[in-house]
Enzyme design. Sequence first.
Site, PDB file in Angstrom:
ATOM      1  N   SER A 593       0.845  -1.191   0.000  1.00  0.00           N
ATOM      2  CA  SER A 593       0.000   0.000   0.000  1.00  0.00           C
ATOM      3  C   SER A 593       0.883   1.245   0.000  1.00  0.00           C
ATOM      4  O   SER A 593       1.642   1.453  -0.950  1.00  0.00           O
ATOM      5  CB  SER A 593      -0.957  -0.032   1.193  1.00  0.00           C
ATOM      6  OG  SER A 593      -1.987   0.931   1.047  1.00  0.00           O
ATOM      7  N   ASP A 668      -9.013  -4.827  -6.077  1.00  0.00           N
ATOM      8  CA  ASP A 668      -8.621  -3.828  -5.076  1.00  0.00           C
ATOM      9  C   ASP A 668      -9.471  -2.574  -5.262  1.00  0.00           C
ATOM     10  O   ASP A 668      -9.415  -1.924  -6.308  1.00  0.00           O
ATOM     11  CB  ASP A 668      -7.132  -3.496  -5.243  1.00  0.00           C
ATOM     12  CG  ASP A 668      -6.557  -2.725  -4.068  1.00  0.00           C
ATOM     13  OD1 ASP A 668      -7.327  -2.035  -3.390  1.00  0.00           O
ATOM     14  OD2 ASP A 668      -5.334  -2.818  -3.847  1.00  0.00           O
ATOM     15  N   HIS A 700      -7.638  -5.288  -1.470  1.00  0.00           N
ATOM     16  CA  HIS A 700      -6.375  -4.609  -1.199  1.00  0.00           C
ATOM     17  C   HIS A 700      -5.388  -5.485  -0.431  1.00  0.00           C
ATOM     18  O   HIS A 700      -4.186  -5.398  -0.653  1.00  0.00           O
ATOM     19  CB  HIS A 700      -6.651  -3.313  -0.422  1.00  0.00           C
ATOM     20  CG  HIS A 700      -5.458  -2.429  -0.293  1.00  0.00           C
ATOM     21  ND1 HIS A 700      -4.668  -2.061  -1.375  1.00  0.00           N
ATOM     22  CD2 HIS A 700      -4.888  -1.822   0.783  1.00  0.00           C
ATOM     23  CE1 HIS A 700      -3.691  -1.279  -0.968  1.00  0.00           C
ATOM     24  NE2 HIS A 700      -3.786  -1.122   0.326  1.00  0.00           N
TER      25      HIS A 700
END
Length: 730
Positions: A593, A668, A700
């Site tokens: 991320s 995602d 995600h």
Amino acid sequence: MLQAFQKRRLTALLLLLSAWLYVQPLAAQNKMLTMEDAHLNRALVPANLKQLGWIPNSDDYAYLKADDKKDKLVRGTAGKKKEDDILKLDDFSDALQKAGAEKQNGFPLIQWRDKNNFVVTVKGKLYNFDVKKKAASLVTSIADEAENGELDPTKQKIAYTKANNLYISQKGAPDVAVTNETMLNIVSGQTYHRSEFGITKGTFWSPSGNSLAFSRVDESMVSDYPILEINNTPATVRNIKYPMAGGKSHHATIGVYNLNSKQTVFLKTGEPLDQYLTNLTWSPDEKSIYLAVVNREQNHMKLNQYDVASGNFVKTLFEEKNEKYVEPEEGLFFLPKDAGKFLWLSERDGFNHLYLYDTNGNVIRQVTKGNWMVTDVLGFDKGGRVIYRSTAESPLERHVYAANVNSGAVERISQGSGTHNATLSANGSYILDNYSSSIVPRTIRIIGTDSKVKNTLLVAPNPLKDYALGETKLFPIKAEDGTDLYCRMITPPNFDKNKKYPAVVYIYGGPHAQLITESWLGGSNLWMQLMAQKGYVVFTVDTRGSAGRGFAFESAIHRQLGTLEMQDVITGTNHLKSQPFVDANRVGIHGWSFGGFMTTSLMTRTPDVFKVGVAGGPVIDWNLYEVMYTERYMDTPQENPEGYKTNTLYQYIPNLKGRLLMIHGTIDDVVVWQHSMTYTKKAVDAGKQIDYFMYPGHPHNVLGKDRVHLMNKVTQYFDDFLMNAAPTVN
């Protein structure tokens, strides 16, 4: 008292500095971790007490305890050693079957109503269980497709959503349709503003349960974003609403449904319509609702009061402004003995602290003060002191304190250096203290708000005592501007100071995260310990921009996400490479991320530092990320074109020298797949080779059994191109 507190704090800091910090118990054992161990083996997680919590209106607590491979419900009283077995699983299951449920192989989530009754939800049906009678009864049920269920304070009604509408289910009455929206782009009762500002839901029961406030979000102006679903043949597209930085954002309003009048009133929150309505709080008398209203620019907050009966705006109690941003994340904490006063959490002096206000908006005093953060408020004790957790001892620790709201006198309640997670009893007399440190796997105690230990409920054994673990150290280094940056270094078992080890830097680096804490394993995870077993030195640094250090530290990255964080990672990596046992030519980096963004940035903007990188779910272009988060830290692309340009990563692809693996989940909806797909296309255009792997059907985060596959993939990449690369000769 204050002098004693300061002396105790100084002593703790000196001890912390003098150790700096050996934090992993030396285990003279030889077992090696597997990837399945690291992610699926619950036996390697420190023991805990399942469903431990307070029973309302009492000094009693309850939890589930294993008994002959079956759980039983155990009850105890603060300050007393004796615990009673109050319910066996078989008795619970038999009672629920009589009430119409299926046989139960375990206890579902228990929510206590009073001393003798709790409720559970089983397959959409809410049951009440009378512990004394060992009898269950059906309260109400909700539809199979229901989502976002929330019990009211009486635990007898459920608010839930179905599709884009909101409903209420209660005993003896048909379900109530609170909303009846026919347009799918108008959504009620679900978490809103992309779950920013501390928002985790879209329904807010009044204290009595007679009214329900809820979010109503008009997303019709937000562009559709396609998510590819490959489980269908042919594949189908599921459109979501995803407001990107600088684009159109949704419009939220707050409705209030009265269960007695069966009428809904909407709060007159006014314009602009793309403002953020945050931190909703009911007044104790249920006549008012308070909202922290934040402008789209997120640099101006108004704490507004609204009349529940009419929805009318009453007044603005006060405002907060900051040239960078304001980010309220907690509502009002009304004093239990004076509903005309409340506590407010604010970073206005640079650190998150409590301020005492009256409901006319007058600030009475600042209750807590210092170069440390109040991280959360637990409630109030019988004397009216506020009970909270903070970083006052150290940024790496969390302790529980009590502060007198009138005098500001502070007393530390929790015992022992480390991280304390706590729950306050309803009557404010005791806390359940779930504590760990680098050398304490977990200890659970009941502590009175007089700071005295009343019970020790659990002292967890070291679950890793049979495993060969290396040494974990926590220590500070200096950033370029002299700021302390906390680091963690894990060295391999059977460490040989004369060897040269490859190293992996694990990074996040963004807001709202702190990776290094004085807690079990120093905040590391078992994958990092596994990598150390394999012969890597594993290193992490919490950069400027990360949490727990105050507003200046976290907001230093404003308008330039990535720039300062990269400097701090390089500073940390230079320290790592300076160690005589680290092979400076075999250092890799991994993050997910924001950490994926950092990994990609460092591999291409500082291409000579890292040999190998693995970037998971990476943000590549902040123009493609969501409105609320991105505009808080970067402003809009129109306002900050240079910041966006500098920290958009396509332009640096030609600089890549090392091996880069990029990984992304195909559905995602946080960092959309377009980031890494576009990056890959531009790498092809530039004639640069990168490696790429996707996880079909994963959002995600890649969780569950596929997590093992993911981390094997990451580990194998480092083994192939870092561990097995030619070592540097001394």
